[in-house]
Design a protein around this motif. Structure first.
Motif, PDB file in Angstrom:
ATOM      1  N   TYR A 159      12.846   1.267  -7.589  1.00 19.22           N
ATOM      2  CA  TYR A 159      13.045   0.343  -6.498  1.00 19.22           C
ATOM      3  C   TYR A 159      14.416   0.375  -5.544  1.00 19.22           C
ATOM      4  CZ  TYR A 159       9.617  -1.898  -9.610  1.00 19.22           C
ATOM      5  OH  TYR A 159       8.447  -2.080 -10.337  1.00 19.22           O
ATOM      6  N   ILE A 237       7.783  -4.785   0.204  1.00 17.41           N
ATOM      7  CA  ILE A 237       7.629  -5.987  -0.746  1.00 17.41           C
ATOM      8  C   ILE A 237       7.288  -5.493  -2.038  1.00 17.41           C
ATOM      9  CG2 ILE A 237       5.254  -6.849  -0.389  1.00 17.41           C
ATOM     10  CD1 ILE A 237       6.873  -9.652  -0.439  1.00 17.41           C
ATOM     11  N   VAL A 238       6.426  -4.379  -2.221  1.00 22.21           N
ATOM     12  CA  VAL A 238       6.147  -3.976  -3.651  1.00 22.21           C
ATOM     13  C   VAL A 238       7.233  -3.166  -4.127  1.00 22.21           C
ATOM     14  CG1 VAL A 238       4.433  -2.263  -4.649  1.00 22.21           C
ATOM     15  CG2 VAL A 238       3.607  -3.847  -2.864  1.00 22.21           C
ATOM     16  N   THR A 244      16.154  -5.307   1.056  1.00 20.95           N
ATOM     17  CA  THR A 244      15.447  -6.260   1.614  1.00 20.95           C
ATOM     18  C   THR A 244      15.464  -5.987   3.175  1.00 20.95           C
ATOM     19  OG1 THR A 244      16.183  -8.159   0.222  1.00 20.95           O
ATOM     20  CG2 THR A 244      15.076  -8.757   2.363  1.00 20.95           C
ATOM     21  N   GLN A 252       9.931 -14.300   3.410  1.00 15.32           N
ATOM     22  CA  GLN A 252      10.551 -14.969   2.574  1.00 15.32           C
ATOM     23  C   GLN A 252      11.310 -16.344   2.973  1.00 15.32           C
ATOM     24  OE1 GLN A 252      12.909 -11.913   0.510  1.00 15.32           O
ATOM     25  NE2 GLN A 252      11.276 -11.572  -0.744  1.00 15.32           N
ATOM     26  N   MET A 523      -1.365  -7.515  -4.307  1.00 13.69           N
ATOM     27  CA  MET A 523       0.035  -7.973  -4.018  1.00 13.69           C
ATOM     28  C   MET A 523       0.307  -8.791  -5.323  1.00 13.69           C
ATOM     29  SD  MET A 523       1.065  -7.744  -0.131  1.00 13.69           S
ATOM     30  CE  MET A 523       2.681  -7.904  -0.481  1.00 13.69           C
ATOM     31  N   ASN A 524      -0.511  -9.681  -5.328  1.00 12.37           N
ATOM     32  CA  ASN A 524      -0.378 -10.830  -6.277  1.00 12.37           C
ATOM     33  C   ASN A 524      -0.214 -10.231  -7.615  1.00 12.37           C
ATOM     34  OD1 ASN A 524      -0.092 -12.915  -4.466  1.00 12.37           O
ATOM     35  ND2 ASN A 524      -2.129 -13.363  -4.555  1.00 12.37           N
ATOM     36  N   GLN A 525      -1.159  -9.305  -7.913  1.00  9.61           N
ATOM     37  CA  GLN A 525      -1.145  -8.605  -9.130  1.00  9.61           C
ATOM     38  C   GLN A 525      -0.055  -7.767  -9.443  1.00  9.61           C
ATOM     39  OE1 GLN A 525      -3.771  -9.539 -11.173  1.00  9.61           O
ATOM     40  NE2 GLN A 525      -4.900 -10.889  -9.662  1.00  9.61           N
ATOM     41  N   ASP A 527       3.037  -8.355  -8.215  1.00 15.26           N
ATOM     42  CA  ASP A 527       3.946  -9.313  -8.455  1.00 15.26           C
ATOM     43  C   ASP A 527       3.919  -9.654  -9.814  1.00 15.26           C
ATOM     44  OD1 ASP A 527       6.250 -10.665  -7.409  1.00 15.26           O
ATOM     45  OD2 ASP A 527       5.025 -12.373  -7.384  1.00 15.26           O
ATOM     46  N   GLN A 528       2.816  -9.862 -10.526  1.00 10.93           N
ATOM     47  CA  GLN A 528       2.952 -10.341 -11.803  1.00 10.93           C
ATOM     48  C   GLN A 528       2.930  -9.264 -12.760  1.00 10.93           C
ATOM     49  OE1 GLN A 528      -0.677 -13.098 -12.431  1.00 10.93           O
ATOM     50  NE2 GLN A 528      -0.606 -13.526 -10.206  1.00 10.93           N
ATOM     51  N   TYR A 531      -0.705  -4.229 -13.501  1.00 10.76           N
ATOM     52  CA  TYR A 531      -1.067  -2.988 -12.665  1.00 10.76           C
ATOM     53  C   TYR A 531      -2.495  -2.755 -12.766  1.00 10.76           C
ATOM     54  CZ  TYR A 531       4.006  -2.807 -12.012  1.00 10.76           C
ATOM     55  OH  TYR A 531       5.305  -3.000 -11.764  1.00 10.76           O
TER      56      TYR A 531
END
Length: 567
Positions: A159, A237-238, A244, A252, A523-525, A527-528, A531
């Motif tokens: 990241y 964002i991923v 940022t 955000q 994207m929600n998956q 973020d949680q 994968y």
């Protein structure tokens, strides 16, 4: 006195021209309705949302204020985000253009195998969500990565700046590759052969002939990749982590912190940077081309078979190609893995999950993309026809507004829709209608630009002959113009559907409990940390887009249309 008369004459001529255009428009009801319809749509969904963003950014308790802008330029954090975005864009544009040129040169000039394999890379990013490579990079080189952790036992942190730069380069270089391939194909081989006949070796010809001819094209490709990097939301964002960018910060700050004034001010700054880059690309560099001096290639090029050149270039291109293709192959693999990084045993739980609980996302996305596709393609053709073939008051403003939409970052446009259509008198947010509008507006400008280029290559006398024979504007457009630019129209259909299925930056502001989109679900998956589910969604999305593309291409071929004559 004479100068005053001339000025009055010129002013009078301008008025006369204006009223002549207006009178002609009023005499042709089809033209008038078309102009009014396109103008209303552009005004409502491009101009007014941008005005809403600007107004929100300079209003404080109902009075004019530049407080939000001064806060940005006094904040070291905001200045760092602006610099992050520009720095990232410059690095990605430089590296992406270099990789794009290497691939374009290899496939156009060199005698190497597997050229078709390299060309596949230009299609893969189109039919997948914009952040698939970021997801794959995490799966390969992240903290639980297949290579970093499983192979080398290292908890690697991909990241941040270099992870994001890598994924953006791999995602966006195909844009430059397609552009540079066309430019290289149009260089007349006789120019380079003449230099060799005068005693120059291949290296000298490359540096003194080929590169100078390509400089405008290279700058053009770099600016396009730079604009893409500025506007990129999905990858940032991923895999951005603590690095940022402005696109992420706008989301955000506006949606997460409910600071609309600060978000809109930052959106205006991002918009200004994008518009400046677009202006340079479109008006300054885009109009310069040394290739047109030589015309289209008049003879077949003799491919360079020098192994000192072909072998290293082939190895580099193959290494990049294998890396990208491997990343895409991780999507189906990851969709059938029980728990990435922990348990790699085979399972169908994620596919079942997507085809049951996630079926709503699939249906909503496919329906909205299918609705937006014909509207976007038709509007693109109609707008291009009006701009190229007709004279009417406000034509330049309309053309500029449509083409400027290409430079609009998706987050800026999405934020504009929230500000404009979330309060009376017209509440559209939360509806499927505003999502269709967003998909149309994001696709239409590209179709318009392509159709403008195609129409400028067609002699207007063909359409004038039909008009002289008594055909009205509608008859000429349907019976003459459309058949002449069929490849562009059908290319527009294909592009619009793909864009509708894979768009994320604009629609993330507009999804609601009633309407959901696949890209947002993915994207929600991510973020949680799920994968497996994210990969399963990506796989379904790629299968749908690839299947529709295949069916559309088969249908287009049965009509005898060659899409290569289009875009």
């Amino acid at each position: 006195m004479q100068e005053s008369q001339n000025a009055l004459y010129n002013e009078d001529s301008g008025f006369k021209r204006y009223f002549k255009q207006l009178k002609f428009s009023l005499r042709d009801p089809v033209l008038l309705v078309s102009v009014i319809s396109v103008t209303i749509i552009v005004a409502m969904f491009i101009v007014i949302p941008l005005f809403s963003i600007l107004r929100e950014s300079v209003e404080a308790t109902g009075t004019f204020s530049l407080k939000s802008y001064s806060a940005i330029f006094r904040s070291s954090y905001d200045l760092e985000i602006i610099w992050n975005t520009i720095k990232l864009g410059l690095v990605v544009a430089t590296l992406g253009t270099a990789v794009a040129f290497l691939f374009a040169y290899a496939t156009t000039y060199l005698k190497i195998p597997n050229k078709r394999f390299f060309k596949v890379l230009s299609i893969l990013p189109m039919i997948s969500p914009p952040f698939v490579i970021s997801l794959a990079a995490i799966l390969l080189f992240g903290r639980s990565g297949l290579v970093s952790y499983k192979l080398f036992g290292v908890r690697n942190d991909i990241y941040g700046f270099w992870g994001l730069a890598l994924t953006q380069v791999l995602s966006f270089f195909p844009i430059g590759y397609l552009m540079l391939t066309n430019l290289l194909q149009n260089i007349d081989p006789s120019v380079e052969e003449a230099a060799q006949a005068l005693g120059s070796n291949q290296a000298r010809v490359f540096m003194t002939v080929t590169i100078p001819l390509m400089l405008p094209g290279l700058a053009n490709a770099a600016l396009l990749i730079f604009i893409q990097s500025l506007a990129d939301f999905g990858n940032a964002i991923v895999i951005g982590g603590n690095f940022t960018t402005m696109a992420v910060q706008i989301y955000q700050q506006g949606i997460g912190s409910y600071d609309m004034q600060g978000a809109t001010a930052l959106a205006v700054v991002l918009l200004m940077i994008s518009v400046l880059a677009f202006y340079l690309q479109n008006s300054v560099i885009g109009k310069k081309s040394y290739i047109t001096v030589t015309g289209k290639a008049s003879k077949q090029r003799i491919m360079n078979a020098n192994k000192k050149v072909t072998i290293p270039v082939y190895i580099i291109c193959m290494a990049i190609s294998v890396t990208v293709v491997s990343m895409y192959l991780l999507v189906p693999y990851g969709a059938f893995v029980r728990l990435w990084g922990v348990d790699f045993s085979f399972t169908t739980r994620w596919i079942k999950y997507v085809l049951t609980i996630g079926m709503r996302y699939i249906k909503d996305t496919t329906i909205l993309a299918a609705l937006a596709t014909p509207i976007s393609a038709i509007m693109g053709i109609v707008a291009a026809y009006l701009i190229v073939r007709k004279d009417f008051p406000g034509k330049k403003a309309l053309e500029w507004s449509i083409l400027m939409a290409i430079a609009l970052p998706g987050t800026v446009l999405g934020l504009g829709y929230v500000l404009t259509y979330n309060t009376p008198p017209l509440i559209l947010t939360g509806s499927g209608f505003i999502l269709v509008v967003a998909l149309v507006i994001r696709s239409m400008p590209i179709g318009t630009r392509s159709a403008i280029a195609a129409l400028k290559q067609i002699d207007p006398s063909i359409e004038e002959a039909a008009s002289i024979c008594g055909a009205g504007s509608q008859k000429v457009f349907i019976s003459v113009t459309i058949p002449l630019i069929r490849p562009v129209f059908f290319s527009g259909l294909v592009y619009s559907f793909i864009r509708g299925m894979t768009l994320v930056s604009t629609i993330i502001f507009l999804v609601s409990a009633r309407w959901q989109m696949l890209t947002v679900a993915i994207m929600n998956q991510v973020d949680q940390g799920l994968y497996g589910a994210a990969n399963a969604y990506c796989l379904v999305l790629i299968v749908i887009v690839g299947g529709v593309m295949l069916l559309m291409n088969l249908f287009i071929k049965t009509l005898g249309i060659n899409l290569n004559e289009g875009y």
